[in-house]
Design an enzyme around this catalytic site. Structure first.
Site, PDB file in Angstrom:
ATOM      1  N   LYS A   1       0.631  -1.182  -0.178  1.00  0.00           N
ATOM      2  CA  LYS A   1      -0.120  -0.008   0.027  1.00  0.00           C
ATOM      3  C   LYS A   1       0.830   1.406   0.175  1.00  0.00           C
ATOM      4  O   LYS A   1       1.269   1.881   0.966  1.00  0.00           O
ATOM      5  CB  LYS A   1      -0.990   0.133   1.271  1.00  0.00           C
ATOM      6  CG  LYS A   1      -2.208   0.839   1.043  1.00  0.00           C
ATOM      7  CD  LYS A   1      -3.321   0.573   1.815  1.00  0.00           C
ATOM      8  CE  LYS A   1      -4.240   1.768   2.496  1.00  0.00           C
ATOM      9  NZ  LYS A   1      -4.979   1.913   1.074  1.00  0.00           N
TER      10      LYS A   1
HETATM   11  N1  PMP Z   1      -7.740  -1.998  -3.265  1.00  0.00           N
HETATM   12  C1  PMP Z   1      -7.197  -0.874  -3.147  1.00  0.00           C
HETATM   13  C2  PMP Z   1      -6.429  -0.523  -4.381  1.00  0.00           C
HETATM   14  C3  PMP Z   1      -7.280   0.139  -1.961  1.00  0.00           C
HETATM   15  O1  PMP Z   1      -6.783   1.137  -2.096  1.00  0.00           O
HETATM   16  C4  PMP Z   1      -8.201  -0.493  -0.908  1.00  0.00           C
HETATM   17  C5  PMP Z   1      -8.008   0.678   0.156  1.00  0.00           C
HETATM   18  N2  PMP Z   1      -7.127   0.517   1.257  1.00  0.00           N
HETATM   19  C6  PMP Z   1      -8.556  -1.617  -0.878  1.00  0.00           C
HETATM   20  C7  PMP Z   1      -8.423  -2.422  -2.093  1.00  0.00           C
HETATM   21  C8  PMP Z   1      -9.401  -1.957   0.253  1.00  0.00           C
HETATM   22  O2  PMP Z   1      -8.704  -2.384   1.206  1.00  0.00           O
HETATM   23  P1  PMP Z   1      -8.970  -2.244   2.757  1.00  0.00           P
HETATM   24  O3  PMP Z   1     -10.197  -3.076   2.767  1.00  0.00           O
HETATM   25  O4  PMP Z   1      -7.989  -2.915   3.792  1.00  0.00           O
HETATM   26  O5  PMP Z   1      -9.219  -0.882   3.108  1.00  0.00           O
END
Ligand code: PMP
Length: 308
Positions: free
Chosen positions: A157
């Site tokens: 991320k």
């Molecule tokens: N995919 C991407 C590209 C994201 O930015 C996010 C948001 N964090 C998610 C999926 C969802 O991840 P999460 O459920 O851990 O927030």
């Protein structure tokens, strides 16, 4: 409170957001060299506390992002959790919020710099959605391909990864859609620009595997567990584009997106063109669990901000 008066935690101190500045020549400013997490905190009025949803899992993913991008956090996981509580308490938040935790390469350097690394923790007020009024979004399949583990690994991320989602988002909006859905390099469904994707097809909740160029989403994992506990059949498998057109329900999910129904894909109406029955049930259950109103035997999922 205006966003500029809000206190943020910046390099070890609490200060108004407007005073927190990073050097223009820093690798984070120049090359997006940072990794981050976006969490949600939900106010629970019965328990008079804000609960950070799956904080430990978010911090574990932050540590994984550091490892993969080649930086070391100067703060331990416990110190980061403490910083989050400190900044939320300092702002006297007793409401639903979002929190951004970012580890960034500071100082003066280039894209290959590995230090100095520092951190900010920024809360963002985020009122609760009205689940009865959740309308859907019109999505399109992007012509932009999702980044891949062979070039810019999507399971990190990192700030810079979001430029891929940006291209897709701008293209979708210019074409009159709300949001894009990206395909991976083999042409199979990957995820949204900032969220994962699920569909209901033939009575099964289906989502692409973690090897489909997705972020290993914590919400995706939560929903798979909640659907299984509701005895709804689930399957993690590769999804073709045209399966979305035939699905009875499609939704995007993520900490920020929570559950966002998709009511059309490439102008093919999904189901009745409104939020589907499983999507509605999952949304209500998700918010009840995330705010600590319903217990699923996962005490560690709801980290209290005030009564630690
Ligand atoms: N995919 C991407 C590209 C994201 O930015 C996010 C948001 N964090 C998610 C999926 C969802 O991840 P999460 O459920 O851990 O927030």
């Amino acid at each position: 409170m205006s966003s500029q008066d809000r206190l943020i935690w910046f390099k070890g101190a609490l200060m108004p957001a407007a005073e927190a500045e990073v050097p223009v020549l820093s690798p984070t400013a120049q090359f997006g060299l940072n990794v981050f997490e976006g969490l949600r905190g939900y106010w629970n009025s019965a328990r008079q506390d804000v609960f950070l949803f799956r904080m430990d899992d978010h911090l574990a993913r932050l540590a994984a992002s550091c490892r993969l991008i080649g930086i070391q956090s100067p703060y331990t996981t416990d110190q980061i959790a403490k910083a989050m509580r400190e900044v939320l308490q300092a702002n006297t938040y007793r409401e639903d919020i979002a929190v951004r935790v970012t580890l960034f390469v500071d100082g003066e350097g280039t894209w290959s710099s590995i230090e100095p690394v520092d951190m900010f923790v920024a809360p963002i007020a985020k009122p609760r959605r009205d689940t009865a009024k959740t309308s859907g979004v019109r999505a399109c399949i992007s012509t932009w391909e999702r980044i891949d583990d062979r070039n810019i690994p999507p399971r990190i991320k990192a700030g810079a990864n979001y430029i891929n989602g940006r291209y897709a988002h701008l293209e979708a909006q210019a074409a009159g859609y709300d949001l894009p859905i990206l395909l991976d390099r083999s042409g199979k469904v990957s995820e949204g620009a900032g969220s994962c994707l699920m569909m209901v097809r033939d009575g099964v909740l289906v989502t692409p595997p973690v090897t489909a160029s997705i972020l290993e989403s914590i919400t995706r994992d939560t929903l798979l567990q909640l659907a299984a506990a509701m005895d709804f059949p689930i399957k993690t498998r590769v999804i073709d584009r045209t399966e979305l057109y035939l699905a009875s329900e499609v939704f995007l999910c993520g900490s920020a997106a929570e559950i966002t129904p998709v009511t059309s894909v490439d102008r093919y109406t999904i189901g009745s063109g409104k939020i589907g029955p499983l999507t509605q049930r999952l949304l209500e259950r998700y918010l009840a669990v995330a705010s600590g109103q319903e217990d699923v035997g996962e005490a560690a999922w709801c980290a209290p901000v005030w009564q630690v």
